[in-house]
Design an enzyme around this catalytic site. Sequence first.
Site, PDB file in Angstrom:
ATOM      1  CB  CYS A 114      -0.944   0.003   1.183  1.00 47.06           C
ATOM      2  SG  CYS A 114      -2.092  -1.370   1.105  1.00 47.06           S
ATOM      3  CG  HIS A 250      -3.246   3.671   1.845  1.00 48.59           C
ATOM      4  ND1 HIS A 250      -3.700   3.214   0.623  1.00 48.59           N
ATOM      5  CD2 HIS A 250      -3.293   2.600   2.692  1.00 48.59           C
ATOM      6  CE1 HIS A 250      -4.003   1.938   0.728  1.00 48.59           C
ATOM      7  NE2 HIS A 250      -3.765   1.539   1.967  1.00 48.59           N
ATOM      8  CG  ASN A 280      -6.669  -0.685   1.184  1.00 50.09           C
ATOM      9  OD1 ASN A 280      -5.950  -0.288   0.269  1.00 50.09           O
ATOM     10  ND2 ASN A 280      -6.192  -1.075   2.342  1.00 50.09           N
TER      11      ASN A 280
HETATM   12  N1  ACO Z   1     -18.599  -7.887   9.404  1.00 50.35           N
HETATM   13  C1  ACO Z   1     -19.016  -8.092  10.664  1.00 50.35           C
HETATM   14  N2  ACO Z   1     -18.169  -8.354  11.678  1.00 50.35           N
HETATM   15  C2  ACO Z   1     -16.870  -8.403  11.398  1.00 50.35           C
HETATM   16  C3  ACO Z   1     -16.359  -8.191  10.095  1.00 50.35           C
HETATM   17  C4  ACO Z   1     -17.281  -7.925   9.088  1.00 50.35           C
HETATM   18  N3  ACO Z   1     -16.913  -7.713   7.799  1.00 50.35           N
HETATM   19  N4  ACO Z   1     -15.012  -8.295  10.142  1.00 50.35           N
HETATM   20  C5  ACO Z   1     -14.673  -8.557  11.402  1.00 50.35           C
HETATM   21  N5  ACO Z   1     -15.795  -8.627  12.166  1.00 50.35           N
HETATM   22  C6  ACO Z   1     -15.914  -8.918  13.582  1.00 50.35           C
HETATM   23  C7  ACO Z   1     -14.702  -9.596  14.144  1.00 50.35           C
HETATM   24  O1  ACO Z   1     -14.757 -11.005  13.901  1.00 50.35           O
HETATM   25  C8  ACO Z   1     -14.816  -9.281  15.625  1.00 50.35           C
HETATM   26  O2  ACO Z   1     -15.735 -10.178  16.187  1.00 50.35           O
HETATM   27  P1  ACO Z   1     -15.428 -10.806  17.635  1.00 50.35           P
HETATM   28  O3  ACO Z   1     -15.344  -9.630  18.567  1.00 50.35           O
HETATM   29  O4  ACO Z   1     -16.605 -11.695  17.848  1.00 50.35           O
HETATM   30  O5  ACO Z   1     -14.126 -11.545  17.504  1.00 50.35           O
HETATM   31  C9  ACO Z   1     -15.459  -7.892  15.620  1.00 50.35           C
HETATM   32  O6  ACO Z   1     -16.021  -7.718  14.325  1.00 50.35           O
HETATM   33  C10 ACO Z   1     -14.488  -6.792  15.892  1.00 50.35           C
HETATM   34  O7  ACO Z   1     -13.392  -6.982  15.053  1.00 50.35           O
HETATM   35  P2  ACO Z   1     -12.159  -6.042  15.128  1.00 50.35           P
HETATM   36  O8  ACO Z   1     -11.064  -6.594  14.305  1.00 50.35           O
HETATM   37  O9  ACO Z   1     -11.897  -5.726  16.573  1.00 50.35           O
HETATM   38  O10 ACO Z   1     -12.776  -4.736  14.441  1.00 50.35           O
HETATM   39  P3  ACO Z   1     -12.079  -3.374  14.262  1.00 50.35           P
HETATM   40  O11 ACO Z   1     -12.882  -2.328  14.883  1.00 50.35           O
HETATM   41  O12 ACO Z   1     -10.622  -3.426  14.585  1.00 50.35           O
HETATM   42  O13 ACO Z   1     -12.204  -3.187  12.689  1.00 50.35           O
HETATM   43  C11 ACO Z   1     -10.875  -3.424  10.693  1.00 50.35           C
HETATM   44  C12 ACO Z   1     -11.640  -4.140  11.809  1.00 50.35           C
HETATM   45  C13 ACO Z   1     -11.859  -2.639   9.873  1.00 50.35           C
HETATM   46  C14 ACO Z   1     -10.173  -4.481   9.851  1.00 50.35           C
HETATM   47  C15 ACO Z   1      -9.845  -2.491  11.340  1.00 50.35           C
HETATM   48  O14 ACO Z   1      -9.106  -3.153  12.319  1.00 50.35           O
HETATM   49  C16 ACO Z   1      -8.915  -1.894  10.319  1.00 50.35           C
HETATM   50  O15 ACO Z   1      -9.308  -1.163   9.448  1.00 50.35           O
HETATM   51  N6  ACO Z   1      -7.605  -2.156  10.463  1.00 50.35           N
HETATM   52  C17 ACO Z   1      -6.638  -1.606   9.562  1.00 50.35           C
HETATM   53  C18 ACO Z   1      -6.667  -2.399   8.326  1.00 50.35           C
HETATM   54  C19 ACO Z   1      -5.994  -1.667   7.232  1.00 50.35           C
HETATM   55  O16 ACO Z   1      -6.081  -0.479   7.136  1.00 50.35           O
HETATM   56  N7  ACO Z   1      -5.362  -2.432   6.414  1.00 50.35           N
HETATM   57  C20 ACO Z   1      -4.804  -1.948   5.277  1.00 50.35           C
HETATM   58  C21 ACO Z   1      -3.539  -1.188   5.480  1.00 50.35           C
HETATM   59  S1  ACO Z   1      -2.303  -1.826   4.579  1.00 50.35           S
HETATM   60  C22 ACO Z   1      -2.920  -2.212   3.094  1.00 50.35           C
HETATM   61  O17 ACO Z   1      -3.670  -1.382   2.601  1.00 50.35           O
HETATM   62  C23 ACO Z   1      -2.574  -3.504   2.438  1.00 50.35           C
END
Ligand code: ACO
Length: 323
Positions: A114, A250, A280
Amino acid sequence: MTTRAVVTGVGHYLPDRVVENAEFEATLDTSDAWIRSRSGIERRHFAAEGQTTSDLATRAARAALTDAGLEPDDIDAIIVATSTADLTFPSVATMVQAELRMMHGFAFDVQAVCAGFIYALSTANSMIISGQAKRILVIGAETFSRIMDWTDRGTCVLFGDGAGALILEPQEGEGTGADRGILATDLNSDGRYRDILYVDGGVSTQNTGFLRMQGKEVFRHAVEKLASTATTALAKAGLNSDQIDWVVPHQANIRIIAGTAKKLGLSMDRVVVTVQDHGNTSAASIPLALSVGKARGQIKPGDLVVTEAIGGGLAWGAVVLRW
Ligand code: ACO
């Protein structure tokens, strides 16, 4: 006098197929409301069957050439930032070169996930300053839909396909922050974090693999590292965050974008946001946002623009430029 690499054209391409969040509700335990509230994403584009990264890249390149009023023969070099090349080799960049019928110059790919477009811009900037190339087409293009595990709701709802392109060429400046063009770059990586964001396959492991991510861990690193690299790049340019007209981050997650803006002391009305429509798109996200930001009338000539990105590696960085 100081040679600066100035943006003289910009363009983008998005595949026709638009997938709304609600489409995932049929196959996954997820909801439009969850995806919107946790990521800010509402929809994304997916490449058609058989449509490859080089196809997206070539269309974005043509749009940038048109914007600059240039022909492929006017370009010396092509750099493509991608992690989703059509083939192991040749590079996507040489495929774009062939599609554009460009019979001279050189072309190569850069892979920093990314952060790839930041690395490509920085490379192009060095080549222009050192005189290795004059006009460079810098492209970010991805088909991340090809490396999604469609059963993993934590990743497959977050990514999309697309491409964006810039043309950079040299202009003489005064050597101050008032010059047009790239004013400073800052690149970083830390390979100790490979396990929080990676693809579990590749050429030497003999399978394509799927993207794997510990979302919370990536999130934890993102805001802090993005604010830090943007501040460092601004300091290298002799500028500070009060002078920023636009941050073009990004586009991974609206909460990361907002958290970084807050750390930089900027209100969201100075941030170009496209994540709701594109998801993304990895290395394509910044050139796509620059192109859309210009088309919307947000980014104008003379504006101070800060771009920043983080991705697998971890690799992260920022570029400060005056449009
Ligand atoms: N729908 C519903 N529930 C979901 C989903 C979904 N699509 N995905 C995850 N959950 C659930 C999880 O299983 C978890 O359930 P649990 O508590 O029963 O275990 C709950 O939602 C909370 O999950 P978290 O991972 O704590 O959610 P969070 O608030 O952290 O959001 C996310 C998740 C959106 C992935 C976030 O962590 C994020 O954006 N992280 C950065 C990711 C990123 O930016 N990556 C790219 C950068 S590098 C690149 O671009 C390659």
